[in-house]
Design a protein around this motif. Structure first.
Motif, mmCIF file in Angstrom:
data_model
loop_
_atom_site.group_PDB
_atom_site.id
_atom_site.type_symbol
_atom_site.label_atom_id
_atom_site.label_comp_id
_atom_site.label_asym_id
_atom_site.label_seq_id
_atom_site.Cartn_x
_atom_site.Cartn_y
_atom_site.Cartn_z
ATOM 1 N N HIS A 51 0.838 -1.207 0.000
ATOM 2 C CA HIS A 51 0.000 0.000 0.000
ATOM 3 C C HIS A 51 0.868 1.249 0.000
ATOM 4 C CE1 HIS A 51 -2.038 3.291 2.254
ATOM 5 N NE2 HIS A 51 -3.051 2.976 1.475
ATOM 6 N N ASP A 52 1.950 1.227 0.785
ATOM 7 C CA ASP A 52 2.839 2.379 0.870
ATOM 8 C C ASP A 52 3.522 2.656 -0.460
ATOM 9 O OD1 ASP A 52 2.158 2.540 3.504
ATOM 10 O OD2 ASP A 52 3.943 1.508 4.241
ATOM 11 N N VAL A 110 1.074 4.588 -2.580
ATOM 12 C CA VAL A 110 0.957 5.957 -2.067
ATOM 13 C C VAL A 110 2.193 6.772 -2.413
ATOM 14 C CG1 VAL A 110 0.818 7.349 0.034
ATOM 15 C CG2 VAL A 110 -0.614 5.313 -0.205
ATOM 16 N N SER A 140 2.244 7.634 -6.116
ATOM 17 C CA SER A 140 1.178 8.577 -6.485
ATOM 18 C C SER A 140 1.503 9.990 -6.004
ATOM 19 C CB SER A 140 -0.159 8.114 -5.893
ATOM 20 O OG SER A 140 -0.121 8.126 -4.478
#
Length: 708
Positions: free
Chosen positions: A173-174, A177, A180
């Motif tokens: 997930h990191d 992020v 992005s």
């Protein structure tokens, strides 16, 4: 390089269609890489702990629970009241996922029953031993976790598989992020740097293609060898970061050639022959740096090397094909330069100051780097545990509570007492070993698991959590015990496996460094035709490394700024240490190559040492600073992660890049090159250092009178 440039320039649309199509296919194939990568691979399969655990598992089944469920009794009820509901839920877990039936407070008998409840009677445990190898056990966790949940009863899950899933999921997930956030900012900075969206978008486009290609490469590697899930993060990070760096160097050099009056085709050829050659050497240096990880027995470290090499190779290959093709199509627009006179004037003043007092500058910078490196003298290494999760995380809280109140929830220590010459240990030897193990500080209780032909298995519950410093000290004390006569004592368990893994990494690290140094020296020797410059590059890289790890030790081990950063101080993860050594060493020599290549180019054109230093520094300072800034954005976004290892990686890259791109490349390297004078250019068998052309030197000095 010139031949490649001519080939690409003659047919840019064909090259773009073929290469982009291939990368899109690779990216599509790599979509399933996340389901194929391994969540394990952290242990040394040849270690004492691994041997003990394999032996015990083969005869008596696993001793280390993969998942632990902690059930809290609702107000007004007791453990016995909620027993039927929990038993029903446990019975619905797919038995094909289990090595043996789930053991819980509600189906065990004394004395085990007492270990599976809290002292106040408000909480009870269920421990799960999952079937399969390490990767299969982690992949089975989501299905098992769903079955362990009981509606209306607060359930907390822990154990190795639970922690691995939580950390892996958060890291993935990191990554999304981080990219992005960093990509739009990177594009904006490139637009400001190049003064146009077209020129700025080319390095980013090459970076995205490199990410797609590296995902496909990892998917292919999963069919050949075990690849860790962390390899996906590293490959994505390096593919994007290095492609942007390489694109920045190539486009900048192209615009310089256009500004000197060359046609687009000629500028592409000259760019590939100079900056392109440097990019190729840079990629080879990084590949050699990561090749050092192949000596480690841990699959996770080897796979980090696989992922990094695939990413760097693709970033370089695309920079030498896709980028020249784009330059051929859009060169007229990209070639428009933006004013940079102020920047060159600033770096000109800086390098002039360095060249006036090179000895003082070199001494001062070395002193600063050594001071920064000093905390490294007291560092300890460890592994990733629940402290990787942020304070307040439910799973971390569960592990802390289990450690405090439920010794049966941790793996503890498994000891094998084996008789010599095939004879089983007698009862007196078993009693003696049991007593000695129980007397070691940190051991709560010892019991006998079982007996085989020539060995007895003992299990010890520990007071500290698995892989903690206290548990590590207990394992080391157990291994220092003198076994009873005519026996040997071997220790296993999660903590012992961590100790063995760290010892394995430390023991092999000199070989990794030797591989990196030898490859770097040989490649730079071929690139610069000098003995001194490669040796200096290696020394500069180690100074950067030492200073970087000194600062990281001060923060992550000594605990300074830990509150502000939201991290839990503790031993540095040995695996992360290996990763950052490879990345920082490779990047240090990478920037060294870009700086020294312009100095060597100027010297071969006839400049003396001082003029070559000035030209090389002024020409590359702006682009090296920009490249470091962009890479800081790409990698530094990981500091936003709540995971301590991700923050360690992100902050480590930020510190390393700042130190390397400022103190080392822009101050220390020019000072040392000036101090070494003609010795910089010496190569055995060439009859001594070449003398620069007087005419060219005079012409250069006219443009830089402060050096005369």
């Amino acid at each position: 390089m010139t031949a490649l440039a001519r080939f690409v320039s003659a047919r840019p649309r064909t090259v773009l269609a073929v290469v982009i199509g291939a990368m899109l296919l690779f990216g599509g194939f790599g979509v399933g890489a996340a389901d194929k990568v391994s969540a394990g691979g952290f242990t040394d399969p040849t270690s004492e702990a691994a041997t003990v655990d394999q032996l015990v598992r083969a005869h008596f089944g696993p001793q280390n629970p993969d998942v632990v469920a902690l059930y809290t009794v609702p107000d007004g009820q007791t453990l016995d009241d909620i027993g039927p509901r929990i038993q029903a839920a446990l019975g619905r877990v797919d038995p094909t996922l289990l090595e043996r039936p789930i053991e819980s407070y509600w189906n065990s008998v004394p004395p085990r029953k007492g270990f599976l409840r809290s002292a106040d009677g408000k909480k009870g445990l269920a421990v799960v031993f999952t079937a399969g190898d390490e990767t299969q056990r982690v992949h089975a966790y989501p299905d098992i976790a769903a079955g362990l949940q009981v509606p209306g009863i607060h359930t907390q899950l822990s154990g190795y598989s639970a922690l691995a899933t939580e950390i892996n999921g958060q890291s993935q997930h990191d990554l999304v992020v981080a990219e992005s956030i960093s990509l739009p900012i990177t594009l904006l900075i490139l637009v400001l740097l190049f003064g146009g969206a077209v020129a700025a978008s080319i390095p980013v486009a090459v970076g995205l293609l490199a990410v797609l290609g590296s995902m496909g490469a990892i998917r292919i590697l999963t069919e050949i060898t075990e690849v860790s899930t962390f390899a996906v993060n590293i490959a994505s990070l390096l593919a994007l970061g290095m492609a942007i760096d390489y694109g920045l160097f190539m486009v900048t050099r192209f615009r310089e050639e256009i500004a000197e009056g060359h046609t687009v085709t000629a500028a592409i050829e000259r760019t590939c022959a100079t900056a392109g050659r440097t990019v190729a050497f840079s990629a080879l240096l990084l590949i050699c740096a990561f090749a050092g990880t192949f000596i480690y027995p841990q699959a996770v470290l080897r796979s980090l090397g696989f992922g990094a090499i695939a990413a760097v190779a693709l970033a370089a290959a695309l920079s030498l094909t896709v980028l020249p093709a784009m330059l051929a199509l859009f060169g007229a627009r990209i070639g428009k330069t933006t004013p940079k006179q102020r920047t060159e004037q600033f770096w000109g003043r800086v390098v002039d100051g360095v060249l006036r007092r090179p000895g003082i500058v070199a001494f001062a910078v070395c002193a600063v780097l050594l001071v920064l490196a000093f905390p490294l003298t007291g560092v300890r290494l460890g592994d990733i545990d629940q402290r990787a999760l942020p304070v307040g995380n439910e799973m971390r809280s569960a592990v802390d509570e289990l450690t405090e109140n439920f010794p049966a929830a941790s793996s503890g220590v498994t000891a094998v007492l084996r008789g010599l010459d095939g004879a089983p240990p007698n009862a007196a030897a078993v009693d003696s070993a049991t007593h000695d193990i129980g007397a070691v500080d940190g051991v709560r209780q010892v019991f006998q698991v079982g007996r085989a032909d020539d060995f007895v298995v003992l299990h010890a519950f520990l007071s500290a959590s698995d892989r903690s410093e206290a548990a590590t000290a207990t394992v080391e004390a157990l291994r220092d015990l003198n076994p009873p006569a005519a026996t040997t004592l071997r220790v296993g368990g999660d903590t012992a496996a961590t100790v063995d893994s760290v010892d394995s990494i430390v023991a092999r690290m000199p070989w990794m460094i030797l591989i990196m140094v030898a490859a770097t020296v040989l490649l730079l020797l071929a690139a610069f035709r000098s003995i001194v410059l490669p040796l200096k590059a290696v020394i500069m890289a180690f100074l950067s490394l030492a200073a970087t790890f000194g600062v990281l030790t001060w923060i992550f081990y000594d605990g300074n700024l830990s509150g502000a950063l939201g991290i839990s101080p503790g031993p540095l993860a040995a695996g992360m240490l290996v990763l950052i050594i490879a990345v920082v060493f490779g990047l240090s020599t990478d920037y060294e190559v870009f700086l020294l290549s312009r100095m060597v180019e100027a010297h071969h054109a006839g400049a003396d040492t001082a003029a070559a230093v000035r030209i090389g520094t002024v020409k590359t300072a702006r682009v090296i600073t920009a490249a470091a800034t962009l890479l800081i954005l790409v990698t530094g976004a990981f500091t936003l992660s709540p995971l301590t290892p991700m923050r360690f990686l992100g902050l480590g890259m930020i510190i390393a890049l700042i130190i390397d791109a400022t103190l080392v490349r822009m101050l220390l390297v020019p000072a040392l090159v000036k101090l070494m004078g003609r010795a910089n250019w010496w190569m055995p068998g060439t009859g001594g250092p070449p003398r620069p052309s007087t005419v060219v030197t005079e012409r250069i000095e006219e443009t830089a009178p402060t050096l005369s």
